[in-house]
Structure formats: structure tokens, C-alpha cells
Design an enzyme around this catalytic site. Structure first.
Site, PDB file in Angstrom:
ATOM      1  N   ILE A 138       0.836  -1.206   0.000  1.00  0.00           N
ATOM      2  CA  ILE A 138       0.000   0.000   0.000  1.00  0.00           C
ATOM      3  C   ILE A 138       0.864   1.247   0.000  1.00  0.00           C
ATOM      4  O   ILE A 138       0.614   2.208  -0.733  1.00  0.00           O
ATOM      5  CB  ILE A 138      -0.957   0.003   1.210  1.00  0.00           C
ATOM      6  CG1 ILE A 138      -1.936  -1.161   1.113  1.00  0.00           C
ATOM      7  CG2 ILE A 138      -1.690   1.332   1.311  1.00  0.00           C
ATOM      8  CD1 ILE A 138      -2.889  -1.259   2.292  1.00  0.00           C
ATOM      9  N   GLY A 151       7.112   4.182   4.033  1.00  0.00           N
ATOM     10  CA  GLY A 151       7.404   5.363   4.833  1.00  0.00           C
ATOM     11  C   GLY A 151       8.752   5.239   5.500  1.00  0.00           C
ATOM     12  O   GLY A 151       9.448   4.215   5.383  1.00  0.00           O
ATOM     13  N   GLY A 152       9.121   6.291   6.218  1.00  0.00           N
ATOM     14  CA  GLY A 152      10.411   6.292   6.874  1.00  0.00           C
ATOM     15  C   GLY A 152      10.534   5.248   7.964  1.00  0.00           C
ATOM     16  O   GLY A 152      11.643   4.822   8.290  1.00  0.00           O
ATOM     17  N   MET A 153       9.401   4.843   8.542  1.00  0.00           N
ATOM     18  CA  MET A 153       9.458   3.899   9.651  1.00  0.00           C
ATOM     19  C   MET A 153       9.014   2.493   9.257  1.00  0.00           C
ATOM     20  O   MET A 153       8.980   1.609  10.092  1.00  0.00           O
ATOM     21  CB  MET A 153       8.560   4.393  10.800  1.00  0.00           C
ATOM     22  CG  MET A 153       8.993   5.713  11.382  1.00  0.00           C
ATOM     23  SD  MET A 153      10.663   5.686  12.045  1.00  0.00           S
ATOM     24  CE  MET A 153      10.479   4.482  13.351  1.00  0.00           C
ATOM     25  N   GLY A 154       8.668   2.256   8.000  1.00  0.00           N
ATOM     26  CA  GLY A 154       8.261   0.918   7.612  1.00  0.00           C
ATOM     27  C   GLY A 154       7.395   0.918   6.379  1.00  0.00           C
ATOM     28  O   GLY A 154       7.365   1.891   5.617  1.00  0.00           O
ATOM     29  N   VAL A 186       3.458  -0.508   4.622  1.00  0.00           N
ATOM     30  CA  VAL A 186       2.089  -0.926   4.891  1.00  0.00           C
ATOM     31  C   VAL A 186       1.629  -1.817   3.741  1.00  0.00           C
ATOM     32  O   VAL A 186       1.789  -1.464   2.561  1.00  0.00           O
ATOM     33  CB  VAL A 186       1.148   0.284   5.036  1.00  0.00           C
ATOM     34  CG1 VAL A 186      -0.271  -0.192   5.353  1.00  0.00           C
ATOM     35  CG2 VAL A 186       1.646   1.216   6.141  1.00  0.00           C
ATOM     36  N   LYS A 203       1.059  -3.011   9.010  1.00  0.00           N
ATOM     37  CA  LYS A 203       2.235  -2.138   9.014  1.00  0.00           C
ATOM     38  C   LYS A 203       3.407  -2.910   9.602  1.00  0.00           C
ATOM     39  O   LYS A 203       3.305  -3.456  10.706  1.00  0.00           O
ATOM     40  CB  LYS A 203       1.977  -0.871   9.823  1.00  0.00           C
ATOM     41  CG  LYS A 203       3.159   0.091   9.794  1.00  0.00           C
ATOM     42  CD  LYS A 203       2.835   1.434  10.430  1.00  0.00           C
ATOM     43  CE  LYS A 203       4.016   2.386  10.324  1.00  0.00           C
ATOM     44  NZ  LYS A 203       3.733   3.712  10.885  1.00  0.00           N
ATOM     45  N   ASP A 222       2.670  14.536  13.730  1.00  0.00           N
ATOM     46  CA  ASP A 222       2.840  14.353  12.280  1.00  0.00           C
ATOM     47  C   ASP A 222       1.494  14.463  11.572  1.00  0.00           C
ATOM     48  O   ASP A 222       1.129  13.603  10.763  1.00  0.00           O
ATOM     49  CB  ASP A 222       3.500  13.007  11.981  1.00  0.00           C
ATOM     50  CG  ASP A 222       4.183  12.999  10.609  1.00  0.00           C
ATOM     51  OD1 ASP A 222       4.450  14.091  10.080  1.00  0.00           O
ATOM     52  OD2 ASP A 222       4.442  11.901  10.083  1.00  0.00           O
TER      53      ASP A 222
END
Length: 426
Positions: free
Chosen positions: A44, A47-50, A52, A67, A165
């Protein structure tokens, strides 16, 4: 043969491979199973943290969003990444609100940390704003009301959570009723009892939406109000503040009503206050911001009951009456308030919405048409024509407004009026 779902990678792998080996990707491949029950279908977003994924829950036989955070993240150190992820799962699992995406489950599978959320397929606010055009006013108002409700719920948490955020890509549109829901608590911070996770030398947040004090590592609840103000400015103007300054070649931020003429000037100080540099000068809460904005719009609405129709206008054989009606969507016949198109009951008074408003029924007689030949000379400002050439329409129930603009009409001296004169008479 599985292929990496990342559009920037798309490497092919032998059957049975569960993960991309590209060190700059590391996406899970289709058919991989996480936590013994979640089968990967497609990617999907990244992002910077993982990442989805859209997955199938083999236990519940439903589709959900998964996620995933890998432990060997290149963005930050391992301990900080793990702590952030666990905090997101813990806080989001505690928050139960209709405008917050809930966490259904979370856990760890080997080197993968994951959390499970409902699958929201209505898109994001970011997608709606791609065209750099303002959203319809009523739609923007509703989204801000939903966002305010979610932010206040976050701030009311016992740990004094700050989302930190707030941005369009983290604001999803629910596919069932179109409400706005907030997601991604990966960088949310509790101000009490837990250590700050901001690493030395950089602050958490997204450029363009981050508050000045947050940029210096001093986030507070007012920081979310600032971000909400930037989102509001973007929804009502179609532009981010920096884009508005550059394109208008101005020395300071243009007022929203200067970029969107459909906005009343009374909303300008309300939106600008949310983006004040000094946190103390911003709105005390997200709800107060949304309420002030909705009040400003409500005061600008013209009530149809206050309109007096001139009784001296007489229709001639070629008379055409132009009608511009401001009609709420799915209005309640009892209180006259607007509701979502999918609603069955009024959210203000609870009355059923099965009965159609009399004004809506009358509007079916209005259609677009244009005259040809000599008739066009008598109808220079024709827009919408009421079939039957009627100029004696009764004023609709509040809060609808109805305006008549006509040509081919005669005034008190029996002189035919057309164009702007007819519009003035009507």
C-alpha cells in the site's frame, strides 16, 4: 515467481522467497505470511518507519492493513525504532475514537515488528489535494471537524500524547461514510512517564507542517494545532503556505480569502491564528479552532426567509427566470441541516431523511438550455431556466437560499428589462 511489490524495485525471485533482498527495499513479497496468519497481497505504501501492506487474515478470512517495521532500519538506530513502534501500537490500541484508525493486533515475527489495522480504502487527503485546488467548502469544513475531534481525543489521553505528524498523507477517508480518520502514531510522544525519543541533531515531523517549536525539539499540544492550521490553509486554498507566498510573489503569507474568493474574509484570522509562531497565541484546542471556523461560515450564510421577491415583475412571452439555489446535501426536512449522502437519519435532530425536501422536489424542473437565433439576443445572461416561466416561486424553508435573475421582464413603467438591469430588478 513472486515479484517485489515496490514499484521502484520490482525484482523477480524464485518461488518460496518471502522477502526482497535489495538492501534499499527489503519489502515482503506476495504470499509471504507474517505472524502465522497474515498473508501479503500487495504493497500500500512505504514510509520512513516501515511499509504498509494489504493482507488477508487467514484466521478471520478478512482483508486488513499490516504495518511492518524491520529491525535493521536505515533511518534510525534499532533500539529507538523498536521503541517507537511499540509505543505506536500501545497508544493507538488504547485510543478508541471514530476518527482514529484503531489497532486490531500487534506483535513480533522474527526480525519483523507488525501491527494490524482495518483496511481503509477511501484514499487519503493528500490524493484529494494533488490538483492544488481548494476543496469544496462544506467538505473541507467536515474534514476539519473530524480532524479536530481526533486531535482532541489524542490530547485527552492520560499520557498527554502529541501526534506530531498531522499531514494529508496521514489523514485517510473512510470508505463507508466518507469521514476523515487519522493514522500513523509511529512518532507520537507521551510527555510524561516515558523518555523522549527524538535523537540528537534532528526533530520528528514532516516539513511544511511542522510547528516552529517542534522543529527545535520542544513539541507540545499546540504543535498539532499548528499542523492542523497548515492543513486547513491547504484545503481552503489548494496550496501550502510556502507555495502561496512564492506564487503570489508576496512578502508575507496571503490570506486564504485572497486565494479563494468563495471564502468569507471572516475565516482569515481564524486560520491564520492556528499558524501563529507563538504557541500561546494559537487556539486553545483543535475543537475550538473548528468551532470558530464553522461559526464564521454559518454567519456568512444568507437565509432564504430574509429574501423578498419583487411582486412587480411581469413575465413576457419570452421571459426566462434564472435561479441560483444553494442547496445542502441530503437536507433534513425538519431542521433543514445538511447531512452526508449516505446518512439515513439527521445527525443533528435524529429525524429520518427518507422524506425529500419540497425545495429539492421543485428543483427537478430546472435544467440547462440555451436559446438560438433571435431569441439569444433577449437572453444575454441566461444560466438556469425554470421551466414554465414562473416568477412567483415561494421562498423555501430555512436555511436554504434562492435567488432569481431574469431577463425578458418588464418593470413598473412596462419597459422591457434585460441583461444586468433585469438581474438588478430580480
Amino acid at each position: 515467481m513472486p515479484r517485489c511489490p515496490n514499484p521502484r524495485c520490482q525484482m523477480d525471485y524464485p518461488s518460496g522467497t518471502t522477502r526482497c533482498t535489495n538492501p534499499f527495499c527489503l519489502c515482503l513479497l506476495p504470499e509471504a505470511v507474517v505472524g502465522g496468519r497474515y498473508r501479503i497481497e500487495t504493497l500500500i505504501g512505504l514510509g520512513g518507519m516501515g511499509a504498509v501492506y494489504r493482507v488477508s487474515d487467514t484466521f478471520e478470512m478478512t482483508q486488513v492493513a499490516l504495518k511492518v517495521l524491520t529491525l535493521n532500519s536505515h533511518v534510525t538506530d534499532e533500539a529507538t525504532a523498536i521503541e517507537r513502534f511499540r509505543r505506536e501500537a500501545r497508544y493507538a490500541h488504547q485510543l478508541r475514537h471514530k476518527n482514529i484508525v484503531p489497532v486490531l493486533n500487534f506483535g513480533q515475527d522474527g526480525e519483523l515488528l507488525y501491527l494490524v489495522m482495518p483496511l481503509i480504502t477511501g484514499g487519503t487527503l493528500k490524493e484529494l489535494l494533488k490538483g492544488e485546488r481548494p476543496l469544496p467548502t462544506t467538505q473541507a469544513q467536515q474534514y476539519l471537524t473530524d480532524l479536530a475531534s481526533a486531535i482532541d481525543a489524542v490530547h485527552a489521553h492520560s499520557q498527554k500524547i502529541i501526534h506530531r505528524d498531522i499531514k494529508p498523507s496521514n489523514l485517510l477517508i473512510h470508505q463507508d461514510d466518507g469521514r476523515l480518520v487519522i493514522t500513523d502514531f509511529g512518532i507520537a510522544r507521551a510527555m510524561e512517564q516515558e523518555k523522549p525519543l527524538t535523537q540528537r541533531g534532528w526533530s520528528i515531523g514532516t516539513e511544511h507542517y511542522i510547528a516552529p517549536e517542534q522543529e527545535h525539539g520542544q513539541a507540545q499540544p499546540a504543535s498539532d494545532i499548528y499542523s492542523m492550521g497548515v492543513v486547513a490553509y491547504q484545503m481552503f486554498t489548494g496550496l501550502l503556505p510556502f507555495q502561496a507566498v512564492v506564487r503570489s510573489k508576496a512578502l508575507e503569507l496571503p490570506l486564504p480569502s485572497k486565494l479563494n474568493w468563495s471564502l468569507p474574509p471572516s475565516v482569515d484570522p481564524i486560520i491564520m491564528r492556528a499558524m501563529e509562531v507563538d504557541p500561546a497565541r494559537r487556539h486553545r484546542s483543535a475543537g475550538a479552532f473548528a468551532e470558530a471556523l464553522n461559526d464564521a461560515f454559518a454567519k456568512d450564510v444568507t437565509i432564504a426567509n430574509d429574501i423578498e421577491f419583487a411582486p412587480t415583475l411581469v413575465a413576457t412571452s419570452n421571459a426566462n427566470v434564472i435561479i441560483r439555489a444553494l442547496l445542502p446535501e441530503n437536507p433534513c426536512v425538519k431542521c433543514g441541516r445538511e447531512n452526508r449522502s449516505s446518512s439515513r437519519f439527521c445527525r443533528y435532530c435524529g429525524h429520518g431523511l427518507d422524506d425529500a425536501s419540497s425545495l429539492v422536489a421543485e428543483m427537478c424542473q430546472i435544467g440547462y438550455m440555451s436559446d438560438k437565433g433571435q431569441h439569444a439576443l433577449d437572453n444575454e445572461d441566461m444560466l438556469l431556466i425554470v421551466q414554465g416561466l414562473c416568477v412567483t416561486l415561494t421562498a423555501p424553508l430555512r436555511p436554504f437560499s434562492l435567488f432569481a435573475v431574469a431577463d425578458g421582464l418588464r418593470g413598473l413603467q412596462d419597459k422591457q428589462a434585460g441583461g444586468h438591469e433585469a438581474s438588478r430588478l430580480a
